[in-house]
Design an enzyme around this catalytic site. Structure first.
Site, PDB file in Angstrom:
ATOM      1  N   LYS A   3      -4.455  -5.114   4.979  1.00  0.00           N
ATOM      2  CA  LYS A   3      -5.631  -5.012   4.110  1.00  0.00           C
ATOM      3  C   LYS A   3      -5.837  -3.579   3.590  1.00  0.00           C
ATOM      4  O   LYS A   3      -5.197  -2.634   4.071  1.00  0.00           O
ATOM      5  CB  LYS A   3      -6.856  -5.511   4.885  1.00  0.00           C
ATOM      6  CG  LYS A   3      -6.798  -7.014   5.211  1.00  0.00           C
ATOM      7  CD  LYS A   3      -8.082  -7.496   5.891  1.00  0.00           C
ATOM      8  CE  LYS A   3      -8.042  -8.989   6.158  1.00  0.00           C
ATOM      9  NZ  LYS A   3      -9.313  -9.472   6.792  1.00  0.00           N
ATOM     10  N   TYR A  49      -9.774 -16.529  -0.627  1.00  0.00           N
ATOM     11  CA  TYR A  49     -10.796 -16.705   0.409  1.00  0.00           C
ATOM     12  C   TYR A  49     -11.805 -17.796   0.028  1.00  0.00           C
ATOM     13  O   TYR A  49     -12.914 -17.829   0.568  1.00  0.00           O
ATOM     14  CB  TYR A  49     -11.517 -15.376   0.672  1.00  0.00           C
ATOM     15  CG  TYR A  49     -10.756 -14.449   1.604  1.00  0.00           C
ATOM     16  CD1 TYR A  49     -10.488 -14.819   2.921  1.00  0.00           C
ATOM     17  CD2 TYR A  49     -10.312 -13.199   1.184  1.00  0.00           C
ATOM     18  CE1 TYR A  49      -9.799 -13.976   3.787  1.00  0.00           C
ATOM     19  CE2 TYR A  49      -9.621 -12.351   2.039  1.00  0.00           C
ATOM     20  CZ  TYR A  49      -9.377 -12.746   3.335  1.00  0.00           C
ATOM     21  OH  TYR A  49      -8.693 -11.909   4.193  1.00  0.00           O
ATOM     22  N   PHE A  79     -20.924 -13.289   3.881  1.00  0.00           N
ATOM     23  CA  PHE A  79     -20.080 -12.099   3.757  1.00  0.00           C
ATOM     24  C   PHE A  79     -19.078 -12.194   2.607  1.00  0.00           C
ATOM     25  O   PHE A  79     -18.305 -11.270   2.377  1.00  0.00           O
ATOM     26  CB  PHE A  79     -19.340 -11.821   5.085  1.00  0.00           C
ATOM     27  CG  PHE A  79     -18.436 -12.930   5.564  1.00  0.00           C
ATOM     28  CD1 PHE A  79     -17.170 -13.116   5.029  1.00  0.00           C
ATOM     29  CD2 PHE A  79     -18.844 -13.784   6.585  1.00  0.00           C
ATOM     30  CE1 PHE A  79     -16.327 -14.125   5.472  1.00  0.00           C
ATOM     31  CE2 PHE A  79     -18.002 -14.808   7.039  1.00  0.00           C
ATOM     32  CZ  PHE A  79     -16.741 -14.973   6.480  1.00  0.00           C
ATOM     33  N   ARG A 113      -1.323 -14.481  15.188  1.00  0.00           N
ATOM     34  CA  ARG A 113      -2.768 -14.470  15.461  1.00  0.00           C
ATOM     35  C   ARG A 113      -3.065 -13.762  16.785  1.00  0.00           C
ATOM     36  O   ARG A 113      -4.028 -12.997  16.887  1.00  0.00           O
ATOM     37  CB  ARG A 113      -3.310 -15.898  15.506  1.00  0.00           C
ATOM     38  CG  ARG A 113      -3.188 -16.666  14.209  1.00  0.00           C
ATOM     39  CD  ARG A 113      -4.234 -16.342  13.190  1.00  0.00           C
ATOM     40  NE  ARG A 113      -5.577 -16.648  13.628  1.00  0.00           N
ATOM     41  CZ  ARG A 113      -6.662 -16.490  12.857  1.00  0.00           C
ATOM     42  NH1 ARG A 113      -6.531 -16.035  11.612  1.00  0.00           N
ATOM     43  NH2 ARG A 113      -7.850 -16.773  13.301  1.00  0.00           N
ATOM     44  N   THR A 161     -11.268 -11.443  15.255  1.00  0.00           N
ATOM     45  CA  THR A 161     -11.756 -11.003  13.941  1.00  0.00           C
ATOM     46  C   THR A 161     -12.573  -9.718  14.043  1.00  0.00           C
ATOM     47  O   THR A 161     -12.395  -8.793  13.245  1.00  0.00           O
ATOM     48  CB  THR A 161     -12.636 -12.119  13.325  1.00  0.00           C
ATOM     49  OG1 THR A 161     -11.911 -13.347  13.352  1.00  0.00           O
ATOM     50  CG2 THR A 161     -13.034 -11.784  11.900  1.00  0.00           C
ATOM     51  N   ARG A 189      -5.975  -5.311  15.785  1.00  0.00           N
ATOM     52  CA  ARG A 189      -7.373  -5.032  15.424  1.00  0.00           C
ATOM     53  C   ARG A 189      -8.044  -4.111  16.430  1.00  0.00           C
ATOM     54  O   ARG A 189      -8.880  -3.274  16.053  1.00  0.00           O
ATOM     55  CB  ARG A 189      -8.122  -6.346  15.230  1.00  0.00           C
ATOM     56  CG  ARG A 189      -7.747  -6.993  13.885  1.00  0.00           C
ATOM     57  CD  ARG A 189      -8.236  -8.395  13.767  1.00  0.00           C
ATOM     58  NE  ARG A 189      -8.169  -8.905  12.397  1.00  0.00           N
ATOM     59  CZ  ARG A 189      -8.304 -10.192  12.082  1.00  0.00           C
ATOM     60  NH1 ARG A 189      -8.502 -11.096  13.032  1.00  0.00           N
ATOM     61  NH2 ARG A 189      -8.236 -10.577  10.826  1.00  0.00           N
ATOM     62  N   ASN A 233     -10.836  -5.114   8.879  1.00  0.00           N
ATOM     63  CA  ASN A 233     -10.150  -5.356  10.154  1.00  0.00           C
ATOM     64  C   ASN A 233      -8.628  -5.394  10.002  1.00  0.00           C
ATOM     65  O   ASN A 233      -7.927  -6.025  10.792  1.00  0.00           O
ATOM     66  CB  ASN A 233     -10.705  -6.604  10.837  1.00  0.00           C
ATOM     67  CG  ASN A 233     -10.542  -7.856   9.992  1.00  0.00           C
ATOM     68  OD1 ASN A 233      -9.960  -7.813   8.922  1.00  0.00           O
ATOM     69  ND2 ASN A 233     -11.042  -8.969  10.495  1.00  0.00           N
ATOM     70  N   HIS A 235      -4.742  -9.796   7.850  1.00  0.00           N
ATOM     71  CA  HIS A 235      -5.002 -11.235   7.724  1.00  0.00           C
ATOM     72  C   HIS A 235      -3.792 -11.978   8.256  1.00  0.00           C
ATOM     73  O   HIS A 235      -2.665 -11.534   8.049  1.00  0.00           O
ATOM     74  CB  HIS A 235      -5.198 -11.639   6.247  1.00  0.00           C
ATOM     75  CG  HIS A 235      -5.099 -13.127   6.039  1.00  0.00           C
ATOM     76  ND1 HIS A 235      -6.172 -13.961   6.212  1.00  0.00           N
ATOM     77  CD2 HIS A 235      -4.031 -13.933   5.737  1.00  0.00           C
ATOM     78  CE1 HIS A 235      -5.779 -15.222   6.007  1.00  0.00           C
ATOM     79  NE2 HIS A 235      -4.487 -15.228   5.714  1.00  0.00           N
ATOM     80  N   GLU A 251      -0.546 -20.416   1.687  1.00  0.00           N
ATOM     81  CA  GLU A 251      -0.768 -18.989   1.410  1.00  0.00           C
ATOM     82  C   GLU A 251       0.531 -18.303   0.979  1.00  0.00           C
ATOM     83  O   GLU A 251       0.517 -17.446   0.086  1.00  0.00           O
ATOM     84  CB  GLU A 251      -1.374 -18.318   2.648  1.00  0.00           C
ATOM     85  CG  GLU A 251      -2.797 -18.810   2.917  1.00  0.00           C
ATOM     86  CD  GLU A 251      -3.409 -18.292   4.209  1.00  0.00           C
ATOM     87  OE1 GLU A 251      -4.557 -18.647   4.497  1.00  0.00           O
ATOM     88  OE2 GLU A 251      -2.737 -17.529   4.949  1.00  0.00           O
TER      89      GLU A 251
HETATM   90  N1  UDP Z   1     -15.348 -11.367   7.782  1.00  0.00           N
HETATM   91  C1  UDP Z   1     -16.461 -10.572   7.552  1.00  0.00           C
HETATM   92  N2  UDP Z   1     -17.609 -10.833   8.260  1.00  0.00           N
HETATM   93  C2  UDP Z   1     -17.696 -11.855   9.148  1.00  0.00           C
HETATM   94  C3  UDP Z   1     -16.566 -12.660   9.366  1.00  0.00           C
HETATM   95  C4  UDP Z   1     -15.403 -12.396   8.665  1.00  0.00           C
HETATM   96  O1  UDP Z   1     -16.416  -9.641   6.744  1.00  0.00           O
HETATM   97  O2  UDP Z   1     -18.772 -12.040   9.758  1.00  0.00           O
HETATM   98  C5  UDP Z   1     -14.100 -11.087   7.029  1.00  0.00           C
HETATM   99  C6  UDP Z   1     -13.009 -10.427   7.885  1.00  0.00           C
HETATM  100  O3  UDP Z   1     -12.305  -9.500   7.062  1.00  0.00           O
HETATM  101  C7  UDP Z   1     -12.148 -11.623   8.253  1.00  0.00           C
HETATM  102  C8  UDP Z   1     -12.212 -12.459   6.975  1.00  0.00           C
HETATM  103  O4  UDP Z   1     -13.575 -12.321   6.547  1.00  0.00           O
HETATM  104  O5  UDP Z   1     -10.835 -11.237   8.596  1.00  0.00           O
HETATM  105  C9  UDP Z   1     -11.902 -13.931   7.141  1.00  0.00           C
HETATM  106  O6  UDP Z   1     -12.700 -14.456   8.182  1.00  0.00           O
HETATM  107  P1  UDP Z   1     -12.093 -15.455   9.272  1.00  0.00           P
HETATM  108  O7  UDP Z   1     -13.254 -16.037  10.017  1.00  0.00           O
HETATM  109  O8  UDP Z   1     -11.154 -16.396   8.596  1.00  0.00           O
HETATM  110  O9  UDP Z   1     -11.333 -14.472  10.273  1.00  0.00           O
HETATM  111  P2  UDP Z   1      -9.777 -14.183  10.572  1.00  0.00           P
HETATM  112  O10 UDP Z   1      -9.045 -15.509  10.500  1.00  0.00           O
HETATM  113  O11 UDP Z   1      -9.311 -13.186   9.531  1.00  0.00           O
HETATM  114  O12 UDP Z   1      -9.770 -13.587  11.959  1.00  0.00           O
END
Ligand code: UDP
Length: 140
Positions: A11, A51, A59, A87, A93, A104, A114, A117, A128
């Site tokens: 990112k 997204y 958010f 993952r 996250t 992370r 973070n 992705h 994707e």
């Molecule tokens: N995100 C955020 N605030 C939140 C949750 C998620 O800004 O409260 C952002 C963060 O960059 C995250 C992305 O949205 O990686 C996608 O969220 P997801 O729940 O899919 O998390 P991931 O799969 O990336 O761990």
């Protein structure tokens, strides 16, 4: 165990701090191989579509703005159990909840910025990957 391909993004917070090599070293040490990679600057439309599943979340607008705030590296990672392994190595996250040694925990700035992705299922990985790469750009 099956050899899988998953989709990964480094990112804008990672490219801004010149951390792409350090992060990919963690992935490679975990047994993931980079089989496609390019540096791009996403358009707002691209980030919104990518997204789209989150468009009703509070958010969403901030996330899209963050994702287009600088270049990203999009890539395809290949290996045994690649979706779950990626993952695991990424970590939670929210970096405050991420396990020691995860990308992370090591590098993320915040729950939004973070650093990485990763696809959350094999089905989404295929969608994707196809969103950013032609089949001929993936060299296993
Ligand atoms: N995100 C955020 N605030 C939140 C949750 C998620 O800004 O409260 C952002 C963060 O960059 C995250 C992305 O949205 O990686 C996608 O969220 P997801 O729940 O899919 O998390 P991931 O799969 O990336 O761990």
């Amino acid at each position: 165990m099956a050899i899988e391909r998953t989709f990964s993004i480094l990112k804008p917070d990672a490219t801004r701090r010149n951390l792409t090599g350090k992060i990919n070293a963690v992935f490679e040490e975990a047994g993931l191989r980079i089989v496609a990679q390019k540096r791009i600057h996403m358009t707002r439309a691209q980030a919104e579509a990518f997204y789209g599943v989150h468009k009703e979340r509070g958010f969403f607008n901030d996330l899209v703005s963050f994702m287009i705030s600088g270049p990203v590296v999009v890539q395809v990672l290949e290996g045994e159990n690649a979706v779950a392994k990626h993952r695991d190595v990424m970590g939670a996250t929210n970096p405050a909840n991420a396990a020691e040694g995860t990308v992370r925990k090591l590098f993320a700035e915040s729950i939004e910025a973070n650093s990485v992705h990763g696809s959350d299922s094999l089905e989404n990985a295929a969608i994707e990957i196809a969103y950013f790469f032609a089949g001929t750009e993936i060299v296993g």
